[in-house]
Design a protein around this motif. Structure first.
Motif, PDB file in Angstrom:
ATOM      1  N   HIS A  64      -0.714   1.778  -0.842  1.00  0.00           N
ATOM      2  CA  HIS A  64      -1.547   2.970  -1.010  1.00  0.00           C
ATOM      3  C   HIS A  64      -2.559   2.832  -2.146  1.00  0.00           C
ATOM      4  CE1 HIS A  64       1.034   4.652   1.952  1.00  0.00           C
ATOM      5  NE2 HIS A  64       2.083   4.770   1.154  1.00  0.00           N
ATOM      6  N   GLY A  65      -2.185   2.165  -3.218  1.00  0.00           N
ATOM      7  CA  GLY A  65      -3.128   1.992  -4.321  1.00  0.00           C
ATOM      8  C   GLY A  65      -4.330   1.163  -3.920  1.00  0.00           C
ATOM      9  N   ASP A  66      -4.099   0.123  -3.132  1.00  0.00           N
ATOM     10  CA  ASP A  66      -5.203  -0.726  -2.682  1.00  0.00           C
ATOM     11  C   ASP A  66      -6.076   0.017  -1.669  1.00  0.00           C
ATOM     12  OD1 ASP A  66      -4.526  -3.256  -4.107  1.00  0.00           O
ATOM     13  OD2 ASP A  66      -2.696  -3.060  -2.932  1.00  0.00           O
ATOM     14  N   GLU A  68      -6.515   3.244  -1.655  1.00  0.00           N
ATOM     15  CA  GLU A  68      -7.274   4.219  -2.432  1.00  0.00           C
ATOM     16  C   GLU A  68      -8.486   3.578  -3.092  1.00  0.00           C
ATOM     17  OE1 GLU A  68      -6.633   7.552  -5.977  1.00  0.00           O
ATOM     18  OE2 GLU A  68      -4.906   6.571  -5.039  1.00  0.00           O
ATOM     19  N   ARG A  69      -8.330   2.347  -3.560  1.00  0.00           N
ATOM     20  CA  ARG A  69      -9.474   1.641  -4.144  1.00  0.00           C
ATOM     21  C   ARG A  69     -10.577   1.454  -3.112  1.00  0.00           C
ATOM     22  NH1 ARG A  69      -9.345  -3.360  -5.897  1.00  0.00           N
ATOM     23  NH2 ARG A  69      -7.474  -4.050  -4.784  1.00  0.00           N
ATOM     24  N   THR A 120       0.246   9.778   1.897  1.00  0.00           N
ATOM     25  CA  THR A 120       0.600   9.898   0.481  1.00  0.00           C
ATOM     26  C   THR A 120       0.864  11.324   0.018  1.00  0.00           C
ATOM     27  OG1 THR A 120      -1.713  10.108  -0.227  1.00  0.00           O
ATOM     28  CG2 THR A 120      -0.801   7.859  -0.042  1.00  0.00           C
TER      29      THR A 120
END
Length: 359
Positions: A64-66, A68-69, A120
Motif C-alpha cells: 500500500h505504501g508503494d 500511495e507513492r 486501506t
C-alpha cells in the motif's frame, strides 16, 4: 519481496504460486522510480492509465505504501485543467513525449483511488486525492458529446488544444467504470455529484445502444470485451457479446489476439478478458485464459507483452509493468481480494441515471 501472507489471494492453480506472485510484485517494484512513477519499464515511457493499473496491482499485493507513492506522483503532476499528458519519458515530468491529453487516461485515476481507499480505509488519502479526482473527471466530461460518448482526447496546447470529438468504444467503456468509481467516492464522502450521475447514465446508454457513435475499431479485441469489463453491458447481453466473437479473438492455449488478422496474442488483453469473464460469473473460463498465457512468463517474474505464434517469437521484446499488473489484478479478482472485486464487479458502484428517453 512481499511480506508473508500479503499475496495469499494471488495464488491460483496453474497461474501463480506464492513464490511466483512475490517475484512478479518485486518486478513491478523494481520498475517504480523513487518519486513513485511506474513507467512501462525503466527507460521507456509512463502513461497515466498503465501507471494506475500497476499501482492497483501493488495494492492487491498489499504494497500500500508503494501504491500511495504512485498516486502521489499523479497528484503532484496533474495539469491545471485536471488532465495528465499522454506520455512521460521514464516517468520524468520534465520529459513529456506526448502532450495530448487522453480522456480515458485521465479518468482512470478514479478507479485507482477508489481501489486504494477500499484496500486501506485511509481517510486522509481520500481527502487528499478527492480534489485530484474531481478535476480529472471534470476535464473528461468537458469532452462528453451530446450522444453520451466521450471524445477521446485534447490536442497539445501548443497546437491549439482542440477537443477531438471522435469517441473510442474501449476508451469510453473505461471512462464508464471510472465515473462509477468517482461516484462511489463522492457517495462515501457525502458529496453528491448529480451531473456525474447523468453523464454516467448517458455514456452507458451510448455504449449499450449506439455503436454508430463510436469509431469502428472492431478489429481490436478490446472493443469486444471492454463494454463488459467497464460495466456498461451486463447480464444476457454481456454473455451474447462475448460468445459472438470468442472464436475470432481467443486462440486456444495461447491467449487473446490483440488485433485481427494478426497472429499475435497479448498478455494484457488476455488478462482483461479474464477479468471480464469473472465479472460475468464465468470464473472457470477466466482461469483457463490466465493459464493459457503461462508461456508469456519470464524468469524474472514479469510477462512478455505478446507472442507472434506464426514465428514462435515474443514481440515486442519488452516485459511491461502493466502486463504484470493486469495479471495480478485478474488473479486477485478470482482470489476474492475485496477491494479488487468491488472495483470490477460493479455490485457496489453507482450506476448513473439513464436519459429520460431510455428509462
Amino acid at each position: 519481496m512481499t511480506s508473508p501472507g500479503r499475496t495469499e489471494h494471488l495464488v491460483l492453480p496453474g497461474v501463480l504460486t506464492a513464490e511466483q506472485a512475490d517475484l512478479t510484485v518485486a518486478g513491478i517494484l523494481a520498475m517504480q522510480r523513487p518519486d513513485g512513477a511506474i513507467p512501462w519499464f525503466r527507460g521507456h515511457h509512463l502513461d497515466p492509465w498503465d501507471h494506475t493499473e500497476a499501482a492497483m496491482a501493488l495494492d492487491a499485493a498489499g504494497q500500500h505504501g508503494d501504491a500511495e507513492r504512485a498516486y502521489d506522483w499523479l497528484a503532484g503532476h496533474q495539469n491545471d485543467d485536471g488532465s495528465w499528458y499522454a506520455a512521460y519519458q521514464d516517468g520524468d515530468a520534465a520529459q513529456v513525449t506526448d502532450r495530448s491529453r487522453e480522456t480515458n487516461f485521465c479518468a482512470y485515476v478514479a478507479v485507482g483511488v477508489w481501489h486504494h481507499y477500499l484496500a486501506t480505509g485511509d481517510e486522509a488519502f481520500a481527502d487528499r486525492m478527492w480534489p485530484v479526482v474531481q478535476r480529472a473527471i471534470e476535464f473528461v466530461l468537458e469532452l462528453q458529446q451530446p450522444g453520451g460518448e466521450i471524445g477521446w482526447k485534447r490536442e497539445p496546447a501548443e497546437e491549439g488544444g482542440a477537443a477531438v470529438t471522435d469517441a473510442l468504444l474501449t476508451g469510453s467503456s473505461s471512462v464508464h467504470q471510472a465515473l462509477r468509481c468517482a461516484l462511489a467516492l463522492a457517495e462515501a464522502r457525502e458529496e453528491p455529484q448529480p451531473d456525474w450521475e447523468l453523464a454516467t447514465g448517458a455514456l452507458g446508454h451510448a455504449i449499450r445502444s449506439h455503436p454508430e457513435r463510436f469509431l469502428d475499431k472492431s478489429r481490436y479485441s478490446m472493443d469486444w470485451y471492454y463494454p463488459v469489463l467497464g460495466g456498461a453491458v451486463t447480464g444476457p447481453a454481456a454473455k451474447e457479446r462475448i460468445e459472438e466473437y470468442w472464436d475470432r479473438f481467443v486462440v486456444p492455449d495461447l491467449g487473446v489476439r490483440c488485433v485481427l488478422p494478426n497472429n499475435w496474442v497479448t498478455g494484457g488483453e488476455s488478462c482483461e478478458l479474464a477479468l471480464a469473464l469473472w465479472v460475468m460469473g464465468e470464473s472457470d473460463r477466466a482461469l483457463e485464459i490466465l493459464q493459457s498465457i503461462g508461456h508469456l512468463r519470464a524468469g524474472d517474474g514479469m510477462y512478455w507483452t505478446g507472442y507472434v505464434f506464426d514465428d514462435r517469437a515474443f514481440w515486442p521484446e519488452e516485459r511491461t509493468s502493466w502486463t504484470a499488473g493486469s495479471l495480478l489484478l485478474a488473479v486477485a479478482a478470482l482470489g476474492g481480494d475485496e477491494a479488487t472485486t468491488a472495483v470490477f464487479s460493479g455490485e457496489r458502484l453507482p450506476a448513473g441515471l439513464e436519459p429520460d428517453c431510455c428509462r
